[in-house]
Motif scaffolding. Structure first.
Motif, PDB file in Angstrom:
ATOM      1  N   PHE A 172       0.829  -1.211   0.000  1.00 48.07           N
ATOM      2  CA  PHE A 172       0.000   0.000   0.000  1.00 48.07           C
ATOM      3  C   PHE A 172       0.865   1.264   0.000  1.00 48.07           C
ATOM      4  O   PHE A 172       2.012   1.245   0.435  1.00 48.07           O
ATOM      5  N   ASP A 173       0.252   2.353  -0.439  1.00 49.40           N
ATOM      6  CA  ASP A 173       0.921   3.651  -0.293  1.00 49.40           C
ATOM      7  C   ASP A 173       0.695   4.150   1.135  1.00 49.40           C
ATOM      8  O   ASP A 173       0.007   3.496   1.933  1.00 49.40           O
ATOM      9  N   SER A 174       1.269   5.304   1.440  1.00 49.24           N
ATOM     10  CA  SER A 174       1.207   5.773   2.833  1.00 49.24           C
ATOM     11  C   SER A 174      -0.227   6.051   3.285  1.00 49.24           C
ATOM     12  O   SER A 174      -0.565   5.829   4.449  1.00 49.24           O
ATOM     13  N   ASN A 175      -1.094   6.536   2.350  1.00 49.47           N
ATOM     14  CA  ASN A 175      -2.498   6.764   2.716  1.00 49.47           C
ATOM     15  C   ASN A 175      -3.126   5.474   3.221  1.00 49.47           C
ATOM     16  O   ASN A 175      -3.754   5.434   4.273  1.00 49.47           O
ATOM     17  N   PHE A 176      -2.963   4.436   2.426  1.00 48.38           N
ATOM     18  CA  PHE A 176      -3.630   3.174   2.756  1.00 48.38           C
ATOM     19  C   PHE A 176      -2.987   2.471   3.948  1.00 48.38           C
ATOM     20  O   PHE A 176      -3.672   1.777   4.702  1.00 48.38           O
ATOM     21  N   ASN A 177      -1.664   2.657   4.120  1.00 47.01           N
ATOM     22  CA  ASN A 177      -1.053   2.116   5.348  1.00 47.01           C
ATOM     23  C   ASN A 177      -1.756   2.718   6.560  1.00 47.01           C
ATOM     24  O   ASN A 177      -2.067   2.028   7.535  1.00 47.01           O
ATOM     25  N   GLY A 178      -2.049   4.020   6.453  1.00 49.09           N
ATOM     26  CA  GLY A 178      -2.761   4.710   7.539  1.00 49.09           C
ATOM     27  C   GLY A 178      -4.175   4.191   7.705  1.00 49.09           C
ATOM     28  O   GLY A 178      -4.633   3.984   8.831  1.00 49.09           O
ATOM     29  N   TYR A 179      -4.860   3.954   6.588  1.00 48.19           N
ATOM     30  CA  TYR A 179      -6.240   3.455   6.675  1.00 48.19           C
ATOM     31  C   TYR A 179      -6.274   2.085   7.369  1.00 48.19           C
ATOM     32  O   TYR A 179      -7.153   1.817   8.189  1.00 48.19           O
ATOM     33  N   GLY A 194     -25.358   1.193   0.273  1.00 43.96           N
ATOM     34  CA  GLY A 194     -25.451   2.516   0.901  1.00 43.96           C
ATOM     35  C   GLY A 194     -24.830   2.625   2.277  1.00 43.96           C
ATOM     36  O   GLY A 194     -25.237   3.486   3.055  1.00 43.96           O
ATOM     37  N   ARG A 195     -23.816   1.805   2.569  1.00 47.25           N
ATOM     38  CA  ARG A 195     -23.176   1.856   3.884  1.00 47.25           C
ATOM     39  C   ARG A 195     -22.744   3.285   4.219  1.00 47.25           C
ATOM     40  O   ARG A 195     -22.109   3.950   3.403  1.00 47.25           O
ATOM     41  N   ILE A 196     -23.105   3.736   5.418  1.00 48.95           N
ATOM     42  CA  ILE A 196     -22.580   5.028   5.852  1.00 48.95           C
ATOM     43  C   ILE A 196     -21.621   4.855   7.031  1.00 48.95           C
ATOM     44  O   ILE A 196     -20.916   5.780   7.384  1.00 48.95           O
ATOM     45  N   ALA A 197     -21.626   3.657   7.615  1.00 42.61           N
ATOM     46  CA  ALA A 197     -20.696   3.399   8.725  1.00 42.61           C
ATOM     47  C   ALA A 197     -19.271   3.438   8.197  1.00 42.61           C
ATOM     48  O   ALA A 197     -19.001   3.035   7.063  1.00 42.61           O
ATOM     49  N   SER A 198     -18.359   3.956   9.002  1.00 39.55           N
ATOM     50  CA  SER A 198     -16.957   3.938   8.594  1.00 39.55           C
ATOM     51  C   SER A 198     -16.120   3.112   9.565  1.00 39.55           C
ATOM     52  O   SER A 198     -14.918   2.996   9.408  1.00 39.55           O
ATOM     53  N   ARG A 199     -16.767   2.578  10.591  1.00 35.47           N
ATOM     54  CA  ARG A 199     -16.080   1.699  11.538  1.00 35.47           C
ATOM     55  C   ARG A 199     -17.110   0.758  12.158  1.00 35.47           C
ATOM     56  O   ARG A 199     -18.316   0.932  11.960  1.00 35.47           O
ATOM     57  N   GLY A 200     -16.637  -0.231  12.872  1.00 32.78           N
ATOM     58  CA  GLY A 200     -17.543  -1.184  13.504  1.00 32.78           C
ATOM     59  C   GLY A 200     -18.546  -0.480  14.410  1.00 32.78           C
ATOM     60  O   GLY A 200     -18.157   0.362  15.217  1.00 32.78           O
ATOM     61  N   TYR A 218      -9.299   4.369  -5.578  1.00 30.86           N
ATOM     62  CA  TYR A 218      -8.938   5.678  -6.149  1.00 30.86           C
ATOM     63  C   TYR A 218      -9.731   5.914  -7.441  1.00 30.86           C
ATOM     64  O   TYR A 218     -10.283   6.978  -7.666  1.00 30.86           O
ATOM     65  N   TYR A 219      -9.781   4.885  -8.295  1.00 36.12           N
ATOM     66  CA  TYR A 219     -10.406   5.011  -9.624  1.00 36.12           C
ATOM     67  C   TYR A 219     -11.888   5.393  -9.522  1.00 36.12           C
ATOM     68  O   TYR A 219     -12.375   6.207 -10.285  1.00 36.12           O
ATOM     69  N   TYR A 220     -12.576   4.807  -8.542  1.00 35.81           N
ATOM     70  CA  TYR A 220     -14.010   5.105  -8.397  1.00 35.81           C
ATOM     71  C   TYR A 220     -14.260   6.317  -7.492  1.00 35.81           C
ATOM     72  O   TYR A 220     -15.414   6.636  -7.185  1.00 35.81           O
ATOM     73  N   GLY A 221     -13.203   6.982  -7.090  1.00 32.34           N
ATOM     74  CA  GLY A 221     -13.353   8.205  -6.303  1.00 32.34           C
ATOM     75  C   GLY A 221     -13.973   7.981  -4.932  1.00 32.34           C
ATOM     76  O   GLY A 221     -14.694   8.845  -4.426  1.00 32.34           O
ATOM     77  N   ILE A 222     -13.686   6.826  -4.332  1.00 28.69           N
ATOM     78  CA  ILE A 222     -14.227   6.532  -3.004  1.00 28.69           C
ATOM     79  C   ILE A 222     -13.498   7.409  -1.971  1.00 28.69           C
ATOM     80  O   ILE A 222     -12.268   7.528  -2.017  1.00 28.69           O
ATOM     81  N   SER A 223     -14.253   7.985  -1.068  1.00 31.39           N
ATOM     82  CA  SER A 223     -13.658   8.912  -0.083  1.00 31.39           C
ATOM     83  C   SER A 223     -12.675   8.177   0.832  1.00 31.39           C
ATOM     84  O   SER A 223     -12.718   6.949   0.953  1.00 31.39           O
ATOM     85  N   ALA A 224     -11.822   8.991   1.480  1.00 26.46           N
ATOM     86  CA  ALA A 224     -10.845   8.410   2.410  1.00 26.46           C
ATOM     87  C   ALA A 224     -11.573   7.639   3.512  1.00 26.46           C
ATOM     88  O   ALA A 224     -11.162   6.532   3.885  1.00 26.46           O
ATOM     89  N   SER A 225     -12.672   8.210   3.990  1.00 23.11           N
ATOM     90  CA  SER A 225     -13.413   7.580   5.083  1.00 23.11           C
ATOM     91  C   SER A 225     -13.979   6.220   4.651  1.00 23.11           C
ATOM     92  O   SER A 225     -13.900   5.233   5.384  1.00 23.11           O
ATOM     93  N   GLN A 226     -14.537   6.158   3.449  1.00 22.93           N
ATOM     94  CA  GLN A 226     -15.114   4.900   2.975  1.00 22.93           C
ATOM     95  C   GLN A 226     -14.032   3.921   2.496  1.00 22.93           C
ATOM     96  O   GLN A 226     -14.250   2.714   2.461  1.00 22.93           O
ATOM     97  N   SER A 227     -12.868   4.453   2.113  1.00 24.56           N
ATOM     98  CA  SER A 227     -11.751   3.551   1.779  1.00 24.56           C
ATOM     99  C   SER A 227     -11.317   2.822   3.048  1.00 24.56           C
ATOM    100  O   SER A 227     -11.095   1.611   3.040  1.00 24.56           O
ATOM    101  N   LYS A 228     -11.210   3.581   4.115  1.00 22.87           N
ATOM    102  CA  LYS A 228     -10.873   2.961   5.412  1.00 22.87           C
ATOM    103  C   LYS A 228     -11.998   2.001   5.839  1.00 22.87           C
ATOM    104  O   LYS A 228     -11.744   0.921   6.374  1.00 22.87           O
ATOM    105  N   ALA A 229     -13.242   2.413   5.545  1.00 27.44           N
ATOM    106  CA  ALA A 229     -14.396   1.566   5.886  1.00 27.44           C
ATOM    107  C   ALA A 229     -14.323   0.228   5.147  1.00 27.44           C
ATOM    108  O   ALA A 229     -14.696  -0.815   5.701  1.00 27.44           O
ATOM    109  N   THR A 230     -13.838   0.252   3.919  1.00 27.13           N
ATOM    110  CA  THR A 230     -13.692  -0.995   3.156  1.00 27.13           C
ATOM    111  C   THR A 230     -12.741  -1.945   3.893  1.00 27.13           C
ATOM    112  O   THR A 230     -12.993  -3.147   3.988  1.00 27.13           O
ATOM    113  N   ILE A 231     -11.667  -1.378   4.429  1.00 22.66           N
ATOM    114  CA  ILE A 231     -10.692  -2.211   5.159  1.00 22.66           C
ATOM    115  C   ILE A 231     -11.314  -2.743   6.456  1.00 22.66           C
ATOM    116  O   ILE A 231     -11.174  -3.918   6.785  1.00 22.66           O
TER     117      ILE A 231
END
Lengths: 232, 228
Positions: B78-85, B209-215, B169-182
């Motif tokens: 991962f890049d540094s953004n995703f390491n953080g996520y 339509g998930r809006i949660a970004s964490r458990g 990145y390609y689908y323009g998913i926000s940082a919050s939802q990228s972290k939510a994916t993880i």
């Protein structure tokens, strides 16, 4: 004798005329259809009967669900086609299926009847040794001998979605791979696992949708299906 | 006088009856509506106890046992953004109280560079168009696959969570939802199935339509159902 020679000439002329016509017909078909298949560096034909299969399933998080309107809208091509041949490959250690499809009908896009295209989709077979080579995780399989590892093939399922079979006729929404995808130029990707439909004996279109291995079926009449296509 | 009382009583009974009917009707309407919403999206497996799990099958050895049997994650590519996520997502699963969502779980997971100690592996991977993340379940030398009812047939030994940062990145998913994916994939890795009819659960898929970004609380309760 003269009569026989004349008859022979007449027969030859007929053969040339009708044979020529028939050849012209074939030629027209060949000219219209295009072989758009692509090849890849690593292709695996799948396990043989002596291999031991280790099944690995997975769940995915996708931006596509079961809504055909969305899937059709985002597709570059929608075709009905027959699976001509299947092989497997891998990207970043995961198994993918490569299939050549003969187009029988095109509902959206540039492809035409008779074209043969290559599509890629997630899930397939990968040799355990190839998996280990990429992931460098021999330690995960430490109780297996080298010969056992060489004989094991991973069957990697995506949400329990069944693999394609040769000769199967299906409807495929397709997408041109995004620029960051390592797929060969000219191929297509299955738009979404949920977008593949088949036609039942009554002529209705059946959409199979798999949610974590559980199968959901949605049925569309010809009119419903065509209206979804026309709405694009 | 008596007649007046009876009449008054009759009025009260009538009033009560009307209120009662409205309450019942309202409740029925709410129930029907909830059922309709519940049935709207294809859902993941629900165990016999009513929780979204893969048939109550778990990671062998648990997810940390309150620190008594700490588990480790390892990540690569991962890049540094995703390491953080990834670090944030894990940290949020570990620290679920006293802050949000105020529920203590047994999750105790830390990062390691010693990969052989890690039961949770995060890989930046090539995934198909539209797919953001994938979790694979493994056991040693045993076949493992989801059954048609979408449950796992047995406990598992380790998981690989494949994340496509390129697709995110390609689908323009926000940082919050990228972290939510993880977080979502880690939820799978710990044994949680999809909750596609609850957008407040991290186990709802992005498409639904998930809006949660964490458990969320329900996710932690499900973890406690699995590991307590």
């Amino acid at each position: 004798m003269k009569k026989f020679v004349s008859l022979l000439f007449l027969l030859m002329a007929l053969v040339v005329i009708f044979g020529g016509c028939s050849k012209a017909g074939n030629y027209k078909g060949a000219k219209d259809s295009r072989d758009l298949t692509v090849s890849i560096e690593y292709e695996y034909m799948g396990p043989n009967k002596n291999n031991k299969l280790l099944k690995v399933d997975s769940v995915t998080d996708s931006i596509y669900g079961s809504d055909l309107n969305v899937i059709f809208n985002d597709s570059d091509e929608i075709i009905r086609g027959t699976v001509k041949n299947i092989s497997y490959t891998s990207f970043t250690g995961s198994a993918w299926t490569k299939a050549d499809i003969i187009v029988a009908e095109s509902y959206k896009g540039e492809l035409k009847k008779g074209d043969i295209v290559t599509i890629f989709m997630f899930g397939g077979y990968i040799k355990l040794q190839d998996h280990i080579k990429f992931f460098d995780d021999r330690f995960r399989f430490e109780d297996l001998t080298e010969s056992e590892i060489n004989n094991i093939v991973l069957k990697e399922m995506d949400n329990g979605i069944p693999f394609l079979s040769e000769g199967e006729e299906l409807i495929f929404p397709l997408i041109t791979p995004a620029p960051h995808m390592p797929l060969p130029k000219g191929c297509f990707e299955r738009m979404s696992a949920a977008g593949i439909l088949n036609k039942d004996k009554d002529g209705n279109y059946i959409q199979d949708y798999y949610e974590e291995g559980k199968q959901y079926n949605y049925e569309y009449t010809v009119d419903e299906f065509m209206s979804k296509i026309k709405n694009q | 006088m008596l007649l007046e009382i009876i009449n008054k009583g009759g009025y009260k009974i009538k009033k009560f009856r009307t209120t009662f009917i409205f309450v019942i009707l309202g409740g029925l309407l709410f129930f029907v509506q909830s059922t309709m919403v519940f049935a709207a999206n294809p859902d993941g497996f629900i165990c016999n106890h009513g929780y979204h799990t893969f048939g109550d099958h778990v990671m062998t050895g648990g997810v940390g046992n309150y620190g008594g049997n700490r588990r480790y994650f390892w990540m690569t590519g991962f890049d540094s953004n995703f390491n953080g996520y990834v670090r944030n997502a894990v940290s949020e699963w570990v620290n679920t109280s006293p802050g949000y969502p105020y529920i203590t779980t047994s999750i105790s997971i830390r990062e390691t560079t010693n990969r052989s100690a890690a039961m949770f592996e995060f890989w930046n991977s090539v995934l198909p168009s539209g797919v953001l993340g994938q979790t694979k379940f493994y056991v040693y030398n045993t076949e493992i696959t989801l059954t048609p009812a979408a449950e796992l047939p047995q406990n598992y030994g380790w998981t690989k969570m494949l994340i496509s940062s390129q697709n995110l990145y390609y689908y323009g998913i926000s940082a919050s939802q990228s972290k939510a994916t993880i977080s979502h994939e880690l939820g799978h890795g710990m044994g949680l199935s999809h909750q596609n009819n609850n957008i407040y659960s991290i186990m709802c898929q992005a498409y639904y339509g998930r809006i949660a970004s964490r458990g969320a609380a329900i996710d932690c309760i499900t973890i406690n159902h699995l590991y307590n």
